[in-house]
Design an enzyme around this catalytic site. Structure first.
Site, short mmCIF file in Angstrom:
data_model
loop_
_atom_site.label_atom_id
_atom_site.label_comp_id
_atom_site.label_asym_id
_atom_site.label_seq_id
_atom_site.Cartn_x
_atom_site.Cartn_y
_atom_site.Cartn_z
CE1 TYR A 33 -79.27 -39.18 55.55
CE2 TYR A 33 -77.89 -39.32 57.56
CZ TYR A 33 -78.19 -38.77 56.59
OH TYR A 33 -77.64 -37.30 56.26
NE ARG A 52 -83.72 -36.54 62.06
CZ ARG A 52 -82.71 -35.60 62.47
NH1 ARG A 52 -82.81 -34.45 62.52
NH2 ARG A 52 -81.74 -36.27 62.86
NE ARG A 100 -81.35 -48.47 38.07
CZ ARG A 100 -82.09 -47.88 37.33
NH1 ARG A 100 -82.85 -48.43 36.39
NH2 ARG A 100 -81.99 -46.55 37.45
CG HIS A 102 -87.57 -45.75 37.86
ND1 HIS A 102 -86.91 -46.59 36.88
CD2 HIS A 102 -86.75 -44.85 38.16
CE1 HIS A 102 -85.75 -45.89 36.45
NE2 HIS A 102 -85.93 -44.74 37.37
CE LYS A 146 -80.12 -37.39 59.62
NZ LYS A 146 -79.14 -36.52 58.92
CD GLU A 178 -80.64 -28.54 55.84
OE1 GLU A 178 -80.82 -28.90 57.26
OE2 GLU A 178 -81.48 -29.09 55.08
CG LEU A 202 -83.01 -33.05 59.08
CD1 LEU A 202 -83.72 -33.98 58.09
CD2 LEU A 202 -81.27 -33.48 59.39
#
Ligand code: PDD
Length: 284
Positions: A33, A52, A100, A102, A146, A178, A202
């Protein structure tokens, strides 16, 4: 302004935008995101966010379905349609909906969603300084991506909040990484000291802006490993991020940082950041 959504190429009202319960973002957090700040209708550092976003997606073997130009056009279009003034754009890409398992599904269309919402920057009280607490960094080893997997960040932010603080400053093996949702910068002897970039944190878009501005102001920047014990000894500490901009930390684990008020260097950086926003977006 009611929020606006974008779902795989279509704009629609936020409440009408739904995805499958088998979306891998929902079931596994299998996605990435971005959050982009909008200042009176203009997105700040949009291309840096795209770069990014693409890097994060590539790092999890998820091809970005839009080119830089398409991505940026969709975001500008959404801002215009939503009449978003002061706001933020949330962009999320997942590996799509599939039963579902993996293993990556073989032929699934990724899900690209965006939301466009109003938001105000930090309030006057926050700009006068916030509290932070140090907490162990319990996240995975690739925090430079991210990714949607924010559970340790949420737990740390919640714990900070319950301790009366705004942010959790995360520490791994004695080294500051961070904030739970921000980058961290110390000020010592008039110069900035901030954790150097590696897989444990990040590469903040705002961090890069701040370090450039420091250079322009003639403020020294030292990017290196920062030890936890340096925090309480710092002259000043501030947090950096898209939604918080530059926020002074005036209390750390309940004790004052420096004089317990925003320091001169932090104030100079915060002021330079506002000027930068003004010059790049025509507004501030
Ligand atoms: N987060 N580090 C972490 C863990 C973050 O979540 C963020 C921002 C930052 C600052 O990065 P940038 O300057 O590019 O916003 C650093 C966003 C705003 C969020 O998750 O809401």
């Amino acid at each position: 302004m009611p929020g606006l959504a974008y779902l795989n190429g279509r704009f629609l009202a936020l409440e009408d935008a739904t995805v499958s319960i088998e979306d891998r973002g929902f079931q596994f957090g299998d996605g990435v995101y971005e959050v982009i700040r909008v200042y009176r209708g203009a997105p700040f550092r949009l291309h840096d966010h795209f770069l990014r976003f693409e890097r994060s997606a590539r790092a999890i073997a998820l091809p970005c379905p839009l080119s830089a130009a398409e991505w940026e056009t969709a975001i500008r279009d959404g801002i215009a349609r939503s009449q978003c003034g002061e706001g933020k754009v949330y962009v999320q890409l997942t590996r799509g909906a599939a039963p579902r398992e993996h293993l990556f599904p073989s032929a699934t269309r990724p899900t690209l969603v965006m939301t466009f919402r109003e938001m105000a920057g930090p309030d006057a009280s926050q700009r006068r300084g916030v509290g932070a607490v140090t907490l162990p960094d319990l996240r995975w080893a690739r925090c430079s991506i991210k990714s949607l997997n924010l559970l340790p960040n949420l737990l740390a932010r919640q714990a900070a909040n319950e301790a009366g603080a705004f942010e959790a400053i995360l520490v791994r093996d004695g080294v500051v990484t961070e904030g739970a949702a921000s980058n961290v910068c110390l000020v010592n002897d008039g110069g900035l000291v901030t954790p150097s970039l590696n897989d444990q944190l990040l590469a903040g878009v705002t961090r890069a802006v701040v370090l450039d501005l420091a250079g322009q102001l003639g403020i020294a920047v030292d990017e290196r490993a920062v030890r936890e014990e340096e925090l309480p000894r710092a002259d000043e500490i501030f947090l950096i991020g898209t939604t918080i901009e530059v926020l002074p930390v005036v209390r750390l684990n309940g004790a004052p940082v420096g004089a317990g008020t925003p320091g001169a260097v932090t104030r100079a950086i915060a002021e330079a950041f506002r000027r930068c926003v003004l010059s790049e977006t025509g507004r501030a």
